[in-house]
Design a protein around this motif. Structure first.
Motif, PDB file in Angstrom:
ATOM      1  N   GLY A 112      11.019   5.901   0.194  1.00  0.00           N
ATOM      2  CA  GLY A 112      12.360   5.574   0.644  1.00  0.00           C
ATOM      3  C   GLY A 112      12.543   4.074   0.669  1.00  0.00           C
ATOM      4  N   ARG A 129       9.330  10.834  -5.147  1.00  0.00           N
ATOM      5  CA  ARG A 129       8.489  11.576  -4.201  1.00  0.00           C
ATOM      6  C   ARG A 129       8.089  12.927  -4.783  1.00  0.00           C
ATOM      7  NH1 ARG A 129       9.077  15.548  -0.353  1.00  0.00           N
ATOM      8  NH2 ARG A 129       7.546  15.412   1.360  1.00  0.00           N
ATOM      9  N   GLU A 130       9.033  13.645  -5.339  1.00  0.00           N
ATOM     10  CA  GLU A 130       8.736  14.958  -5.901  1.00  0.00           C
ATOM     11  C   GLU A 130       7.784  14.847  -7.089  1.00  0.00           C
ATOM     12  OE1 GLU A 130       9.484  17.866  -4.527  1.00  0.00           O
ATOM     13  OE2 GLU A 130      10.310  16.626  -2.899  1.00  0.00           O
ATOM     14  N   GLU A 188       5.369   9.523   1.095  1.00  0.00           N
ATOM     15  CA  GLU A 188       6.511   8.996   1.833  1.00  0.00           C
ATOM     16  C   GLU A 188       7.210   7.999   0.915  1.00  0.00           C
ATOM     17  OE1 GLU A 188       8.361   9.049   5.829  1.00  0.00           O
ATOM     18  OE2 GLU A 188       6.689  10.171   4.978  1.00  0.00           O
ATOM     19  N   PRO A 229      18.487   5.657  -2.743  1.00  0.00           N
ATOM     20  CA  PRO A 229      17.688   6.669  -2.020  1.00  0.00           C
ATOM     21  C   PRO A 229      17.427   7.926  -2.824  1.00  0.00           C
ATOM     22  CG  PRO A 229      19.276   5.669  -0.537  1.00  0.00           C
ATOM     23  CD  PRO A 229      19.573   5.107  -1.901  1.00  0.00           C
ATOM     24  N   ASP A 230      18.379   8.341  -3.658  1.00  0.00           N
ATOM     25  CA  ASP A 230      18.165   9.538  -4.477  1.00  0.00           C
ATOM     26  C   ASP A 230      17.021   9.339  -5.480  1.00  0.00           C
ATOM     27  OD1 ASP A 230      20.234  10.743  -3.142  1.00  0.00           O
ATOM     28  OD2 ASP A 230      21.708  10.470  -4.754  1.00  0.00           O
ATOM     29  N   GLU A 231      16.875   8.108  -5.972  1.00  0.00           N
ATOM     30  CA  GLU A 231      15.780   7.828  -6.899  1.00  0.00           C
ATOM     31  C   GLU A 231      14.430   7.917  -6.197  1.00  0.00           C
ATOM     32  OE1 GLU A 231      16.946   4.743 -10.171  1.00  0.00           O
ATOM     33  OE2 GLU A 231      17.835   4.049  -8.276  1.00  0.00           O
ATOM     34  N   PHE A 232      14.395   7.499  -4.938  1.00  0.00           N
ATOM     35  CA  PHE A 232      13.154   7.636  -4.173  1.00  0.00           C
ATOM     36  C   PHE A 232      12.801   9.106  -3.987  1.00  0.00           C
ATOM     37  CE2 PHE A 232      14.013   3.228  -2.936  1.00  0.00           C
ATOM     38  CZ  PHE A 232      12.735   2.693  -2.965  1.00  0.00           C
ATOM     39  N   SER A 233      13.797   9.943  -3.775  1.00  0.00           N
ATOM     40  CA  SER A 233      13.545  11.374  -3.624  1.00  0.00           C
ATOM     41  C   SER A 233      12.931  11.964  -4.883  1.00  0.00           C
ATOM     42  CB  SER A 233      14.847  12.111  -3.280  1.00  0.00           C
ATOM     43  OG  SER A 233      15.356  11.677  -2.028  1.00  0.00           O
ATOM     44  N   VAL A 234      13.417  11.529  -6.037  1.00  0.00           N
ATOM     45  CA  VAL A 234      12.873  12.005  -7.308  1.00  0.00           C
ATOM     46  C   VAL A 234      11.422  11.542  -7.469  1.00  0.00           C
ATOM     47  CG1 VAL A 234      13.049  11.818  -9.825  1.00  0.00           C
ATOM     48  CG2 VAL A 234      15.111  12.164  -8.441  1.00  0.00           C
TER      49      VAL A 234
END
Length: 308
Positions: free
Chosen positions: A279, A265-266, A277, A258-263
């Protein structure tokens, strides 16, 4: 799916991909209504992991033109083969389902219909027209095929006024021959650009696409694909984890945290998308109303400054 797909053993899913299987009264209501009206949903046919949550919230993504696709993609659980005749009553049935669910944002997707001269574009337009006639307060989002071989396929459907036009790019260009045989990256991005050109008209739909990751793409390929889409003018991007439907489908190359998806996204937002979106369980039609509302309210970044 591609004949080269190996039936490799399934890799255990990480804990963040565990799904709660809850089938309460709303789930039963939606399932019964779909059966009763003879409809199909991508929730069922594509084995979407969010079906329990979405049906529990009385929402569904309707799949028109039948439940048999004329393509054979290596990732997709929808049945493939010889398509059945088009159900001419389907537009009214979809409109009635939207009315019963009291939807304010309806997502209409479709199977590929390469057997039809217009790829099914006229039928999609009829569905949008019927939904809007019976549900004037409901916004309609269409998630279309690439209409292989059809000239100007969006002229029929976009004039019916969908609030969002979506076509999923699915993966990076290098993986197309195995992931999307029968499709072409340039054809798909061309379709998105055709929808973008409608911004000068009274219709002006938001334009959206989605990718699955975990199929073997590299980080540089992924970022380059994001940049290509943003530079073309796509406004909404969804990024989710590929989940193997069966052992006969393409294997998962890796699971993203999930942290990689956050990166990701940014990084994508920095390229100029209005809404991203991202995740593990994100799908293009998951929380689709929120995608459209947030994209419509956010001003776009300066593309000239952010495009490579």
């Amino acid at each position: 799916m591609s004949g080269s797909v190996a039936k490799e053993p399934a890799v255990p899913k990480p804990p963040w991909l565990r799904i709660r299987l809850e089938t309460g009264p709303n789930y039963s209501l939606v399932r019964g209504m779909v059966r009763g009206l003879g409809l199909h949903t991508v929730c069922q046919e594509a084995r979407c992991p969010n079906i329990y949550e979405c049906w529990g919230d009385r929402t569904a993504t309707f799949m028109v033109l039948g439940d048999v696709c004329t393509r054979r993609c290596g990732f997709c659980a929808v049945a493939t083969g010889r398509a059945r005749p088009v159900d001419r009553e389907e537009p009214e049935h979809v409109a009635e389902a939207v009315r019963r669910l009291d939807l304010r944002h309806a997502v209409i997707t479709m199977v590929d219909r390469d057997d039809l001269s217009d790829g099914g574009a006229g039928h999609v337009a009829a569905v949008i027209r019927a939904v809007r006639r019976l549900n004037p307060a409901c916004d309609v989002e269409i998630l279309s095929s690439d209409f292989r071989g059809v000239e100007r396929p969006l002229e029929v459907s976009l004039q019916e006024g969908p609030v969002t036009f979506s076509h999923n790019i699915e993966t990076v260009p290098r993986l197309y021959p195995n992931v999307r045989p029968g499709s072409r990256f340039e054809r798909s991005i061309g379709l998105l650009q055709e929808a973008i050109r409608w911004r000068g008209t009274a219709v002006r739909p938001l334009v959206k696409t989605g990718l699955m990751i975990g199929l073997g793409e590299g980080p540089d390929e992924l970022r380059a694909t994001f940049a290509r889409l943003a530079g073309a003018g796509v406004e909404i991007l969804t990024v989710g984890q590929y989940l193997r439907p069966t052992l006969a489908h393409l294997p998962v190359a890796r699971y993203y945290h999930p942290d990689e998806f956050s990166v990701l996204r940014e990084e994508a937002l920095g390229l100029g998308f209005r809404h991203v979106e991202a995740g593990p369980l994100v799908r293009s039609s998951y929380h689709a109303r929120r995608h459209t509302e947030e994209a419509a309210s956010d001003p776009p970044l300066d593309r000239a400054a952010s495009s490579p």
